[in-house]
Design a protein around this motif. Structure first.
Motif, PDB file in Angstrom:
ATOM      1  N   ILE A  20     -33.829  66.202   7.965  1.00 52.05           N
ATOM      2  CA  ILE A  20     -33.200  65.376   6.936  1.00 52.05           C
ATOM      3  C   ILE A  20     -31.913  66.041   6.453  1.00 52.05           C
ATOM      4  O   ILE A  20     -31.727  67.248   6.601  1.00 52.05           O
ATOM      5  N   VAL A  85     -30.507  65.822  -0.244  1.00 49.54           N
ATOM      6  CA  VAL A  85     -31.845  66.420  -0.262  1.00 49.54           C
ATOM      7  C   VAL A  85     -31.827  67.875  -0.743  1.00 49.54           C
ATOM      8  O   VAL A  85     -32.850  68.572  -0.668  1.00 49.54           O
ATOM      9  N   TYR A  93     -39.853  67.008   7.724  1.00 50.62           N
ATOM     10  CA  TYR A  93     -40.903  66.746   6.724  1.00 50.62           C
ATOM     11  C   TYR A  93     -42.055  67.733   6.915  1.00 50.62           C
ATOM     12  O   TYR A  93     -42.667  68.179   5.946  1.00 50.62           O
ATOM     13  N   LYS A 111     -42.595  58.837  -5.091  1.00 48.19           N
ATOM     14  CA  LYS A 111     -41.396  58.975  -4.267  1.00 48.19           C
ATOM     15  C   LYS A 111     -40.144  58.456  -4.969  1.00 48.19           C
ATOM     16  O   LYS A 111     -39.062  59.003  -4.811  1.00 48.19           O
ATOM     17  N   TYR A 122     -34.370  58.831  -5.401  1.00 45.13           N
ATOM     18  CA  TYR A 122     -34.022  57.400  -5.397  1.00 45.13           C
ATOM     19  C   TYR A 122     -33.525  56.971  -6.778  1.00 45.13           C
ATOM     20  O   TYR A 122     -32.480  56.342  -6.903  1.00 45.13           O
ATOM     21  N   GLN A 152     -30.713  55.097   5.496  1.00 45.55           N
ATOM     22  CA  GLN A 152     -32.019  54.551   5.131  1.00 45.55           C
ATOM     23  C   GLN A 152     -32.213  54.399   3.606  1.00 45.55           C
ATOM     24  O   GLN A 152     -32.484  53.296   3.127  1.00 45.55           O
ATOM     25  N   ALA A 153     -32.057  55.496   2.862  1.00 44.19           N
ATOM     26  CA  ALA A 153     -32.309  55.433   1.417  1.00 44.19           C
ATOM     27  C   ALA A 153     -31.272  54.539   0.725  1.00 44.19           C
ATOM     28  O   ALA A 153     -31.611  53.744  -0.165  1.00 44.19           O
ATOM     29  N   PRO A 171     -38.734  52.955  -1.992  1.00 46.14           N
ATOM     30  CA  PRO A 171     -38.608  54.006  -0.964  1.00 46.14           C
ATOM     31  C   PRO A 171     -39.397  53.730   0.305  1.00 46.14           C
ATOM     32  O   PRO A 171     -39.368  54.548   1.229  1.00 46.14           O
TER      33      PRO A 171
HETATM   34  O1  G3H Z   1     -33.747  61.814   3.751  1.00 44.77           O
HETATM   35  C1  G3H Z   1     -33.290  60.851   4.336  1.00 44.77           C
HETATM   36  C2  G3H Z   1     -34.044  59.662   4.688  1.00 44.77           C
HETATM   37  O2  G3H Z   1     -33.267  58.724   5.338  1.00 44.77           O
HETATM   38  C3  G3H Z   1     -34.712  59.044   3.499  1.00 44.77           C
HETATM   39  O3  G3H Z   1     -35.983  58.731   3.947  1.00 44.77           O
HETATM   40  O4  G3H Z   1     -36.785  58.665   1.600  1.00 44.77           O
HETATM   41  O5  G3H Z   1     -38.258  57.933   3.488  1.00 44.77           O
HETATM   42  O6  G3H Z   1     -37.706  60.364   3.148  1.00 44.77           O
HETATM   43  P1  G3H Z   1     -37.252  58.928   3.014  1.00 44.77           P
END
Ligand code: G3H
Length: 197
Positions: A20, A85, A93, A111, A122, A152-153, A171
Motif C-alpha cells: 500500500i 497510509v 496488509y 475502518k 477515510y 480505490q479509497a 470503505p
Molecule cells: O491503501 C490503499 C487502498 O487502495 C485502500 O484500500 O482502504 O481497502 O485498505 P483499503
C-alpha cells in the motif's frame, strides 16, 4: 456535470506486490488496460480529465490524452491522491497484521474512522476529496462530461456521495480495475452503470 466517468487506475506494480501507498507505475497489464480504456472512449466527448498527482493515475491518462491530442485538458490534483497510509507506507496488509497487530485490529473494527499513524483515514480524507470534486466542476466550467481517474479509497469517497451509503460501508464499496463507473446525474435522477473497458 451530467456525465461523470469515474475510473480507478489499472494494475500497478504495488498492486501485484500487495503493497500500500508508494508511487509505483503501471505494470504491462496495467498499461494495456489504460490503452483499452482510451479505445473505449473514442467518440465520447471528454473535454476534461482529472487525475491525482501519482504516477499510476498519470500513466492511466496517458493513452487517453495521446489519442485525443488537443481535445482534452488534463489537471492533476493532489486532492485526488490516494489515502496517505503514513507509517504503513510500502507495507502489505500481511506485514501490518504481523508487525502492528493492534493497528490491524483497530482498522478492522472501524475502518471508516481509523486513521493511519502519520497519515489519513477515510473520515479525515473526505474533506479534501470533495474539495477536489468541487474544484474539478468549477474548472471544467460545469462541463457535461468529465472524467476523474483516481484510486480505490478516493473513488469510494466520491461514489459514496452519489450512492448515499452509510459512512461505515464506504470503505468496502467495490472499485474494480477493469471497469469504470458512468454516473449520469440530472435534476430528477441519478443513474449508475458499471462498465467494462
Ligand atoms: O491503501 C490503499 C487502498 O487502495 C485502500 O484500500 O482502504 O481497502 O485498505 P483499503
Amino acid at each position: 456535470i451530467k456525465n461523470l466517468f469515474l475510473v480507478r487506475h489499472a494494475e500497478s506494480v504495488y498492486n501485484v506486490r500487495d503493497r500500500i501507498g508508494g508511487d509505483s507505475g503501471l505494470t504491462d497489464k496495467g498499461r494495456n488496460q489504460a490503452w483499452a480504456l482510451s479505445r473505449r472512449f473514442i467518440g465520447t466527448p471528454l473535454p476534461y480529465i482529472f487525475t491525482s498527482t501519482l504516477r499510476r493515475t498519470l500513466e492511466m491518462a496517458e493513452p487517453l490524452l495521446e489519442t485525443r491530442r488537443g481535445q482534452t485538458i488534463h489537471h492533476a490534483f493532489s486532492e485526488f491522491d490516494e489515502i496517505n497510509v503514513g507509517e504503513c507506507e510500502g507495507l502489505s496488509y500481511a506485514d501490518i497484521e504481523r508487525t502492528r497487530p493492534e493497528l490491524f485490529a483497530a482498522r478492522s473494527r472501524n475502518k471508516y474512522n481509523f486513521v493511519y499513524p502519520g497519515g489519513e483515514g477515510y473520515a479525515t480524507m473526505a474533506g479534501r476529496v470533495y474539495r477536489g470534486v468541487k474544484k474539478a466542476i468549477y474548472l471544467s466550467g460545469n462541463s457535461e462530461y468529465i472524467m476523474i481517474i483516481g484510486h480505490q479509497a478516493v473513488n469510494r469517497m466520491i461514489l459514496s456521495d452519489f450512492l448515499f451509503r452509510r459512512a461505515e460501508d464506504v470503505p468496502y464499496i467495490f472499485i474494480p480495475q477493469d471497469k469504470y463507473f458512468h454516473i449520469v446525474s440530472t435534476q430528477s435522477k441519478k443513474l449508475f452503470e458499471l462498465r467494462k473497458y
